[in-house]
Design a protein around this motif. Structure first.
Motif, PDB file in Angstrom:
ATOM      1  N   ARG A   1       3.250 -21.197 -45.540  1.00  0.00           N
ATOM      2  CA  ARG A   1       3.179 -22.536 -44.963  1.00  0.00           C
ATOM      3  C   ARG A   1       2.631 -23.567 -45.951  1.00  0.00           C
ATOM      4  O   ARG A   1       1.761 -23.268 -46.759  1.00  0.00           O
ATOM      5  CB  ARG A   1       2.327 -22.513 -43.696  1.00  0.00           C
ATOM      6  CG  ARG A   1       2.936 -21.629 -42.611  1.00  0.00           C
ATOM      7  CD  ARG A   1       2.202 -21.748 -41.300  1.00  0.00           C
ATOM      8  NE  ARG A   1       2.871 -20.957 -40.267  1.00  0.00           N
ATOM      9  CZ  ARG A   1       2.562 -20.949 -38.986  1.00  0.00           C
ATOM     10  NH1 ARG A   1       1.536 -21.693 -38.557  1.00  0.00           N
ATOM     11  NH2 ARG A   1       3.224 -20.222 -38.125  1.00  0.00           N
TER      12      ARG A   1
ATOM     13  N   VAL B   1       2.973 -29.720 -41.147  1.00  0.00           N
ATOM     14  CA  VAL B   1       2.899 -28.312 -41.537  1.00  0.00           C
ATOM     15  C   VAL B   1       4.324 -27.791 -41.527  1.00  0.00           C
ATOM     16  O   VAL B   1       5.029 -27.893 -40.511  1.00  0.00           O
ATOM     17  CB  VAL B   1       2.022 -27.495 -40.565  1.00  0.00           C
ATOM     18  CG1 VAL B   1       1.991 -26.030 -40.997  1.00  0.00           C
ATOM     19  CG2 VAL B   1       0.614 -28.065 -40.499  1.00  0.00           C
TER      20      VAL B   1
ATOM     21  N   LEU C   1      -3.102 -28.590 -37.920  1.00  0.00           N
ATOM     22  CA  LEU C   1      -3.311 -27.162 -38.141  1.00  0.00           C
ATOM     23  C   LEU C   1      -3.496 -26.422 -36.815  1.00  0.00           C
ATOM     24  O   LEU C   1      -2.928 -25.346 -36.606  1.00  0.00           O
ATOM     25  CB  LEU C   1      -4.529 -26.952 -39.046  1.00  0.00           C
ATOM     26  CG  LEU C   1      -4.396 -27.442 -40.487  1.00  0.00           C
ATOM     27  CD1 LEU C   1      -5.703 -27.238 -41.243  1.00  0.00           C
ATOM     28  CD2 LEU C   1      -3.246 -26.739 -41.209  1.00  0.00           C
TER      29      LEU C   1
ATOM     30  N   SER D   1      -0.201 -26.153 -34.786  1.00  0.00           N
ATOM     31  CA  SER D   1       0.782 -25.215 -35.350  1.00  0.00           C
ATOM     32  C   SER D   1       0.205 -23.809 -35.509  1.00  0.00           C
ATOM     33  O   SER D   1       0.860 -22.941 -36.095  1.00  0.00           O
ATOM     34  CB  SER D   1       1.262 -25.720 -36.716  1.00  0.00           C
ATOM     35  OG  SER D   1       0.170 -25.840 -37.620  1.00  0.00           O
TER      36      SER D   1
ATOM     37  N   THR E   1      -2.104 -22.757 -37.373  1.00  0.00           N
ATOM     38  CA  THR E   1      -2.175 -22.474 -38.804  1.00  0.00           C
ATOM     39  C   THR E   1      -3.637 -22.431 -39.244  1.00  0.00           C
ATOM     40  O   THR E   1      -4.351 -23.429 -39.186  1.00  0.00           O
ATOM     41  CB  THR E   1      -1.446 -23.555 -39.615  1.00  0.00           C
ATOM     42  OG1 THR E   1      -0.075 -23.592 -39.216  1.00  0.00           O
ATOM     43  CG2 THR E   1      -1.516 -23.256 -41.113  1.00  0.00           C
TER      44      THR E   1
ATOM     45  N   ARG F   1      -3.360 -18.903 -43.942  1.00  0.00           N
ATOM     46  CA  ARG F   1      -1.896 -18.901 -43.853  1.00  0.00           C
ATOM     47  C   ARG F   1      -1.268 -20.003 -44.699  1.00  0.00           C
ATOM     48  O   ARG F   1      -0.045 -20.085 -44.799  1.00  0.00           O
ATOM     49  CB  ARG F   1      -1.448 -19.056 -42.397  1.00  0.00           C
ATOM     50  CG  ARG F   1      -1.919 -17.932 -41.486  1.00  0.00           C
ATOM     51  CD  ARG F   1      -1.190 -17.951 -40.161  1.00  0.00           C
ATOM     52  NE  ARG F   1       0.211 -17.593 -40.310  1.00  0.00           N
ATOM     53  CZ  ARG F   1       1.102 -17.594 -39.315  1.00  0.00           C
ATOM     54  NH1 ARG F   1       0.715 -17.962 -38.108  1.00  0.00           N
ATOM     55  NH2 ARG F   1       2.351 -17.254 -39.522  1.00  0.00           N
TER      56      ARG F   1
END
Length: 275
Positions: free
Chosen positions: A11, A26, A56, A59, A61, A65
């Motif tokens: 990512r 993202v 973040l 998503s 994330t 990651r």
């Protein structure tokens, strides 16, 4: 690069604050996972980090990651561009990931052309941009005093537009004349573009009067468009810009002196002349 579970880091966190829009996205594998584009008041330094956190979280994330950070390095707002670049370098150091500096004009061109394609499809126009031949894309960001940050790109289907002219600050009246010369040369070589798409801050620099010298030679369209963060991420994923492991080498592309630097230089030159 892998995370603690030996899963590839795929990512990108994409940032751009070179215009009035604060763009954060993202992306992963050429897909948009989440995006926040906050337009309006230029207070990017206050809102950037909270918006990054929102993107973040939305998503799912986590830092482990993230495989890299992509950031728009301008040209555009002097202060705005510096905010995103500083944030990108700080996060890249904290997360131990590379950072990729991307031309904000390249991202503006790709996003603007995509918007033009979508608009024509919505209007049920059978000839979408680029279907009969290569279109040119001219992104515009206002630089005041009749100037714009601009460049020229050639549409390349679903791929990132190909660069035909470098990013620079140009006086619009002169730039239009230069584009007219380019069109004549392209016509002589049998490569006349189908359409010239002016995208970005066209209200100031994309009027019919301003672009009139080009309209006899080509189909000219002007589309207002605000930069979206995703295109900065997609350009980094496409590998067109080099990743930087040395954060000191990442610097904004201002293309001109800041007003403060220009005033300081004039002051210094004045002092030397009086000695």
């Amino acid at each position: 690069m892998t995370n603690s579970n030996n899963e590839p880091r795929k990512r990108f966190l994409a940032l751009d604050t070179s215009t009035a829009v604060l763009g954060v996205a993202v992306t992963g594998g050429g897909e948009l996972l989440h995006e926040i584009n906050a337009s309006g008041e230029r207070n990017h330094s206050v809102h950037l980090l909270p918006i990054i956190e929102q993107a973040l979280q939305a998503s799912a994330t986590t830092a482990d990651r993230i495989g890299g950070i992509s950031v728009g390095i301008g040209p555009g707002s002097y202060t705005g561009t510096r905010i995103a670049v500083t944030a990108a370098k700080t996060l890249a150091w904290a997360w131990n990931v590379p950072v990729t500096g991307v031309s904000s004009l390249h991202a503006l061109a790709w996003g603007g052309y995509h918007a033009a394609s979508a608009q024509q499809e919505q209007d049920a126009i059978t000839s979408a941009p680029g279907t009969a031949g290569t279109d040119w894309i001219i992104p515009l960001i206002d630089a005041r005093r009749g100037q714009a940050y601009t460049a020229v790109f050639a549409a390349d289907g679903d791929k990132p537009p190909r660069r035909l002219a470098p990013d620079a600050i140009r006086l619009m009246a002169d730039w239009v004349q230069e584009l007219a010369v380019r069109l004549k040369e392209a016509a002589a070589e049998g490569n006349l573009p189908d359409t010239l798409w002016f995208v970005g801050e066209t209200a100031l620099h994309g009027s019919a009067d301003m672009l009139a010298p080009l309209m006899e030679a080509a189909n000219v369209q002007a589309l207002p468009y605000e930069l979206e963060g995703r295109w900065t991420g997609f350009l980094a994923e496409a590998g067109l810009y080099e990743e930087s492991g040395d954060l000191h080498t990442l610097i904004p592309n201002y293309t001109q002196l800041s007003e403060a630097e220009a005033n300081l230089r004039r002051s210094s030159e004045g002092s030397l002349n009086t000695r």
